[in-house]
Enzyme design. Structure first.
Site, PDB file in Angstrom:
ATOM      1  N   TYR A 113      21.368 -19.414   5.917  1.00 39.52           N
ATOM      2  CA  TYR A 113      22.486 -19.177   4.990  1.00 39.52           C
ATOM      3  C   TYR A 113      23.386 -18.026   5.430  1.00 39.52           C
ATOM      4  CZ  TYR A 113      19.999 -22.084   1.571  1.00 39.52           C
ATOM      5  OH  TYR A 113      19.366 -23.101   0.913  1.00 39.52           O
TER       6      TYR A 113
ATOM      7  N   LYS B 278      -7.372  -5.649  -9.151  1.00 37.48           N
ATOM      8  CA  LYS B 278      -6.266  -6.185  -9.974  1.00 37.48           C
ATOM      9  C   LYS B 278      -5.344  -7.049  -9.105  1.00 37.48           C
ATOM     10  CE  LYS B 278      -3.540  -2.009  -9.072  1.00 37.48           C
ATOM     11  NZ  LYS B 278      -3.171  -0.674  -9.604  1.00 37.48           N
TER      12      LYS B 278
HETATM   13  C1  LIG Z   1      -3.729   0.318  -8.769  1.00 40.13           C
HETATM   14  C2  LIG Z   1      -4.455   1.508  -9.255  1.00 40.13           C
HETATM   15  C3  LIG Z   1      -5.383   2.169  -8.445  1.00 40.13           C
HETATM   16  C4  LIG Z   1      -5.556   1.852  -6.975  1.00 40.13           C
HETATM   17  O1  LIG Z   1      -4.478   2.423  -6.279  1.00 40.13           O
HETATM   18  P1  LIG Z   1      -4.417   2.354  -4.676  1.00 40.13           P
HETATM   19  O2  LIG Z   1      -3.260   3.208  -4.344  1.00 40.13           O
HETATM   20  O3  LIG Z   1      -4.185   0.908  -4.349  1.00 40.13           O
HETATM   21  O4  LIG Z   1      -5.696   2.840  -4.180  1.00 40.13           O
HETATM   22  C5  LIG Z   1      -6.137   3.178  -8.993  1.00 40.13           C
HETATM   23  N1  LIG Z   1      -5.972   3.547 -10.277  1.00 40.13           N
HETATM   24  C6  LIG Z   1      -5.045   2.962 -11.078  1.00 40.13           C
HETATM   25  C7  LIG Z   1      -4.895   3.431 -12.480  1.00 40.13           C
HETATM   26  C8  LIG Z   1      -4.251   1.940 -10.606  1.00 40.13           C
HETATM   27  O5  LIG Z   1      -3.334   1.381 -11.392  1.00 40.13           O
END
Ligand SMILES: *Cc1c(COP(=O)(O)O)cnc(C)c1O
Length: 380
Positions: free
Chosen positions: A272, A39
């Site tokens: 800044y 993702k």
């Molecule tokens: C993002 C996510 C993962 C992966 O999590 P990590 O901590 O990056 O391994 C697994 N399951 C779900 C439902 C997620 O949203």
């Protein structure tokens, strides 16, 4: 001046590291299959190259949050098992996803109903993973709503419009492996699975473990583990061990070319608000990366950078497009490369160090890198 032609802001992604991380995760997973989470543009590492590298290393499943992400994978020809889990009512492309053999997570009865309608529209059953809220209070059906969700899905299965292939959950405290809620959630999950199976579900997969649980809780593996962060070589439990402790290697190196180098006098206010004032006559270097590129403004004055042969800290505020380094009297020229973070084995800082400097987690450091950062994929 530095002489190399090329982009001034580059994230170099080592696909060999992603493959070897997936192989390590497969070893940690034991008998369970690995679903590589890709993702959010593979946590900033590039959706397609990362997905292909993970597949090549034996991740038999891929997982994404959004249907758009799943469909982008399918459009690029990525096949095999693929799960998308964050659906809202009225997803415009739900039928496309069913047609493209994307597994869907459902947390509520309306999700089953919409999957049934999509399945009817395209003439093939939707593959569903029923999500149990075992204590995160995020996605998933609560224990009170679970039996109704299961019954609705199994009725649709009997009609031939869906297949109930999975039951799954997500942990709240996986990064603290001995936290009492982990045991509680795993017990609640076992109970949710049992209720579904007693009601007649014939499950292909039960799954609960993210990266942290995959690496630290063998009892959370079930049939499938869902690591994300660890695929990219970052430790999900930095307080317990760095990547090397788990056979992982960070895949991303973020560099920039100095856009300007110049001498300024002692007492010069920098960036800044003049939050930094030069303590002596010195050389400053301008780094063309800012918070619009994902460099956290919270790392003003603290973000670590390897530049002109030494570690430095961001001098003063991080701006939208740029920040400044105090290079002292070290030799430097416009065009020289500086390294914000990398694998951590060459003197350069790590994404984890940036996370600590900004008061956040390494997930955010890599996932928030913006589109102005040029991605280059190499095979190390
Ligand atoms: C993002 C996510 C993962 C992966 O999590 P990590 O901590 O990056 O391994 C697994 N399951 C779900 C439902 C997620 O949203």
């Amino acid at each position: 001046m530095g002489d190399e032609l090329g982009p001034s802001r580059t994230a170099r992604i080592d696909l060999g590291a992603i493959r070897s991380n997936v192989e390590s995760l497969r070893a940690h997973a034991g008998q369970a299959e690995v679903l590589a989470v890709v993702k959010a543009d593979a946590y900033g590492h590039g959706l397609l190259p990362s997905a292909r590298a993970a597949r090549a290393a034996g991740a038999s499943w891929l997982g994404v949050a959004l249907l758009e992400e799943a469909l982008a994978l399918r459009a690029a020809g990525v096949d095999g098992r693929l799960l998308a889990w964050l659906l809202a009512p009225g997803e415009p492309r739900l039928a496309d996803a069913v047609a493209a053999d994307v597994d869907l997570s459902v947390s509520a009865v309306w999700g089953v109903d919409e999957a049934v309608a999509a399945a009817r529209a395209v003439g093939r059953p939707a593959r569903l993973h029923l999500k149990a809220d075992t204590g995160l209070s995020r996605g998933g059906a609560t224990a009170a709503d679970w039996d109704q969700l299961v019954a609705t899905a199994l009725r649709a299965e009997a009609d031939g419009t869906v297949r109930v292939v999975g039951v799954w959950t997500h942990l709240a405290w996986a990064d603290v492996p001995d936290h009492p809620t982990v045991d509680k959630q795993l017990d609640a999950f076992a109970y949710a699975v049992e209720r579904a199976e007693r009601a007649g579900a014939r499950l292909e997969v039960r799954h609960a473990a993210n990266s942290a649980a995959t690496l630290t809780r063998p009892d959370a593996r079930f049939d499938l583990v869902r690591p994300g962060l660890a695929v990219y070589g970052l430790s999900p439990v930095p307080q317990l061990g760095g990547p090397e402790a788990y056979g992982l290697r960070p895949a991303m190196t973020l560099t920039a070319k100095l856009a300007l180098v110049k001498r300024v006098p002692e007492g010069s206010g920098v960036s800044y608000g003049h939050a930094y004032v030069t303590p002596r006559d010195t050389t400053v270097g301008l780094v063309p990366l800012g918070y619009a590129d994902g460099v956290p403004r919270h790392a003003s004055g603290s973000g670590p950078v390897l530049a002109a042969g030494r570690r430095r800290k961001v001098a003063g505020r991080v701006c939208m497009d740029q920040f400044v380094l105090d290079l002292g009297d070290d030799a430097a020229a416009a065009g020289d490369e500086v390294v914000l973070f990398g694998a951590g084995d060459d003197g350069a800082p790590t994404a984890e160090e940036w996370a600590q400097a900004a008061g956040t987690i390494s997930y955010e450091i890599v996932a928030r890198l913006g589109p102005r950062v040029h991605r280059v994929w190499v095979d190390g």
